[in-house]
Design an enzyme around this catalytic site. Structure first.
Site, short mmCIF file in Angstrom:
data_model
loop_
_atom_site.label_atom_id
_atom_site.label_comp_id
_atom_site.label_asym_id
_atom_site.label_seq_id
_atom_site.Cartn_x
_atom_site.Cartn_y
_atom_site.Cartn_z
N HIS A 178 0.82 -1.22 0.00
CA HIS A 178 0.00 0.00 0.00
C HIS A 178 0.85 1.25 0.00
O HIS A 178 0.42 2.31 -0.46
CB HIS A 178 -0.98 -0.03 1.16
CG HIS A 178 -2.10 -0.99 0.92
ND1 HIS A 178 -2.07 -2.28 1.35
CD2 HIS A 178 -3.23 -0.86 0.18
CE1 HIS A 178 -3.14 -2.90 0.93
NE2 HIS A 178 -3.87 -2.08 0.21
N GLU A 192 -10.92 -10.73 -5.46
CA GLU A 192 -9.50 -10.65 -5.10
C GLU A 192 -9.03 -11.91 -4.40
O GLU A 192 -7.91 -11.97 -3.90
CB GLU A 192 -9.19 -9.40 -4.30
CG GLU A 192 -10.01 -9.20 -3.05
CD GLU A 192 -9.67 -7.91 -2.32
OE1 GLU A 192 -8.64 -7.27 -2.61
OE2 GLU A 192 -10.44 -7.54 -1.42
N ASP A 210 -4.32 -8.33 -4.47
CA ASP A 210 -4.54 -9.49 -3.60
C ASP A 210 -4.74 -10.76 -4.40
O ASP A 210 -4.29 -11.83 -4.00
CB ASP A 210 -5.72 -9.24 -2.66
CG ASP A 210 -5.30 -8.41 -1.46
OD1 ASP A 210 -4.24 -8.71 -0.89
OD2 ASP A 210 -6.00 -7.46 -1.11
N CYS A 230 -9.59 -2.91 -10.45
CA CYS A 230 -9.12 -1.76 -9.67
C CYS A 230 -7.75 -2.02 -9.05
O CYS A 230 -7.19 -1.15 -8.39
CB CYS A 230 -10.13 -1.36 -8.60
SG CYS A 230 -10.39 -2.64 -7.37
C1 PEP Z 1 -6.36 -5.21 -4.67
O1 PEP Z 1 -6.17 -6.08 -3.82
O2 PEP Z 1 -6.04 -5.32 -5.87
C2 PEP Z 1 -7.00 -3.92 -4.31
C3 PEP Z 1 -7.37 -3.05 -5.21
O3 PEP Z 1 -7.15 -3.65 -2.99
P1 PEP Z 1 -5.94 -3.27 -2.00
O4 PEP Z 1 -4.72 -3.01 -2.83
O5 PEP Z 1 -6.38 -2.08 -1.24
O6 PEP Z 1 -5.83 -4.50 -1.16
MG MG Z 2 -7.13 -5.98 -1.88
#
Ligand code: PEP
Ligand code: MG
Length: 544
Positions: A188, A431, A455, A502
């Protein structure tokens, strides 16, 4: 000149001075003191300084994040004056003839434990606060001003690694680039760097930590993943030239603003943006995104020192919806846990946090938290075009429970006479491999899917996304991942749902054509990548 190479996670160039990230932790030793009065005087001075700093922080927070969010610092100011807390510190100094730092640390531990053991969630959360104010006093006792080292000059932040909560608290106007010794490109922190539009390198290696010193000049190439410490003249001028070319290229992309996301043969797609907070909306609008495909609502929780209230959340969601003026805004419910840790949740330490108690699992077992968020979301839905998305889904029964809670919340709002929209789309993140494999069962229950490739990659390839040692094993284009996405797209469409991506892979323009051929309807990317993806789409011909 010394050069280190890691992995560039946001392509851009920066030149400037290094600032070594200092973790704000105080280590305390027990020291015998003879002059107890002098020790008490030191304590009084440190407390006074702490109160002064807190009042400054309160004023800053009041201006920047509003009264509701600033309140916590008022609570901190009150705690510093609390009689029981102060008596305990004084007693320890007097009866044990020890230094003030030690007395504060012991008191902090006792009080934090006492708060943590209370039944009430509000009082439990005070445990983190008492530690926070005590650390401040201890730092001031050591005459190590919290804010020292901060200058008005923009700097290259160098660190071993940065937690999302640390990244989010950095003053974005003062950061030229990030370089970390460890970390992984799907973390993140890397995602935040992309959102912040600044060059970032992760995994520069352990030796990098020994080579960095505050104030040294350095050059960062986010494209190649190189950081040059004290670069020679030739490297400096090469980087300057590359920086200018990069800025020119990004300026050229600006000409795509207002243009459609359409392929040469006429296929249209939505390109939305991912955000982590209300203050990213400016970037969404500046880059002409068609909507918001992922609002990571957990950052509201990460930025706060206590559970954000329904009112605080409502205000944030309403602001995003209003700013997007009728364009789609997909807000993901709380996705806390794993690398996104929040003290006041008091989550247990886990052996395998990525496979642990996180996201929807917390929401379904702590419905008080979930319902507060859903009430705020539905209330905000009256002010725009809202979609609600649920993370980490693995089963049909989870989705049934979620939908039942949504119905409960809507019934309660109706009974209270509170307005909300009847057109809120509900979607889930794909995910986990489980969700992709049963996407035929999940699709009829939702309006949309959004593939979280970050994920989905870690769970499909069994590679912890936080583990920098695994970078070479993480093949983001792995056939297994692409097949799961394709399968989900087919199942979504067969049941009348739409599907977006996303995760970070959505911005990988080498895959844009493949995604379009799978029938992906929307790509949601960091705001800074919207125009780059639009450019890619406009150069694809699916008729060939
Ligand atoms: C993902 O897992 O691709 C996602 C968009 O969520 P995060 O990166 O916040 O886990
Ligand atoms: Mg995620």
């Amino acid at each position: 000149m010394t050069t280190f190479k890691g992995k560039g996670v946001y392509g851009a160039i920066a030149l400037g001075k290094i600032s070594v990230f200092k973790r704000k932790e105080a280590s305390v030793k027990r020291v015998h003191v003879d002059d107890i009065e002098a020790e008490k005087a030191r304590l009084a001075a440190a407390k006074e300084e702490s109160a002064r700093q807190l009042s400054e922080i309160y004023e800053k927070a009041l201006k920047e994040v509003g009264e509701a969010n600033a309140q916590i610092f008022e609570i901190h100011m009150m705690m510093i004056e609390d009689d029981d807390y102060n008596e305990s510190i004084q007693n320890i100094i007097e009866t044990q003839s020890v230094n003030a730092e030690y007395a504060v640390a012991v008191t902090a531990e006792n009080f934090a434990e006492m708060f943590a053991s209370m039944d009430d969630a509000y009082m439990q959360a005070r445990s983190a606060d008492v530690k926070d104010i005590s650390n401040r006093i201890i730092r001031n006792l050591a005459a190590d001003d919290v804010d020292s080292g901060e200058s008005d000059e923009k700097v290259i932040i160098c660190a071993d690694d940065l937690a999302p909560s640390e990244t989010v608290l950095l003053d974005k106007d003062k950061v030229l680039a990030f370089v970390t010794a460890f970390g992984s490109s799907n973390s993140h922190t890397a995602i935040l760097a992309r959102n912040m539009n600044i060059p970032a390198i992760i995994g520069a290696g352990e030796d990098f930590l020994k080579a960095i010193h505050d104030g040294d000049f350095a050059g960062v190439d986010g494209y190649t993943g190189e950081i040059f410490i004290k670069p020679d003249d030739e490297t400096t001028s090469r980087l300057k030239k590359k920086k200018k070319e990069d800025e020119d290229k990004k300026r050229l992309l600006q000409e795509l603003k207002g243009k459609e996301n359409v392929t040469l043969d006429g296929t249209k797609i939505n390109i939305f943006a991912n955000i982590g907070g209300v203050d990213h909306i400016g970037a969404v609008l500046a880059n002409d995104a068609g909507g918001i495909g992922l609002f990571r609502s957990e950052f509201l929780y990460l930025e706060s020192s206590d559970y954000p209230t329904e009112e605080q959340q409502f205000a944030a969601y309403k602001k995003v919806l209003e700013s997007m003026a009728g364009k789609k805004v997909i807000i993901r419910t709380l996705d806390i846990g794993a690398d996104k840790q929040v003290d006041y949740f008091n989550l247990d330490k886990e052996e395998n946090p990525a496979l642990g108690y996180r996201a929807i699992r917390i929401c379904l077992t702590r419905p008080d938290i979930f319902k507060t968020q859903l009430r705020a979301l539905y209330r905000a839905s009256a002010f725009g075009n809202l979609g609600i998305m649920f993370p980490m889904i693995t089963s049909v029964s989870e989705l049934e429970k979620i939908k039942a809670i949504c119905e409960e919340v809507k019934a309660e709002l109706k009974a209270d006479g509170v307005a909300f929209s009847d057109d809120v789309e509900l979607g889930i993140m794909i995910e986990t491999p489980a969700a992709a494999v049963i996407s035929d069962r999940l699709a009829p229950m939702v309006d949309f899917f959004s593939v979280g490739t970050n994920d989905l990659t870690q769970y499909t390839l069994a590679c912890d996304r936080q583990n920098s040692k695994l970078e070479e094993f993480v093949d983001t284009h792995h056939e297994a991942i692409l097949r799961l996405i394709e399968m989900s797209a087919k199942n979504a469409h067969e049941h009348g749902a739409w599907i977006g991506i996303c995760g970070e892979l959505g911005a990988d323009t080498t895959l844009t054509e493949a995604f379009l051929r799978m029938g992906i309807d929307e790509l949601s990317v960091s705001p800074t990548f919207v125009l780059k993806v639009r450019d890619a789409v406009r150069n694809i011909d699916l008729s060939k």
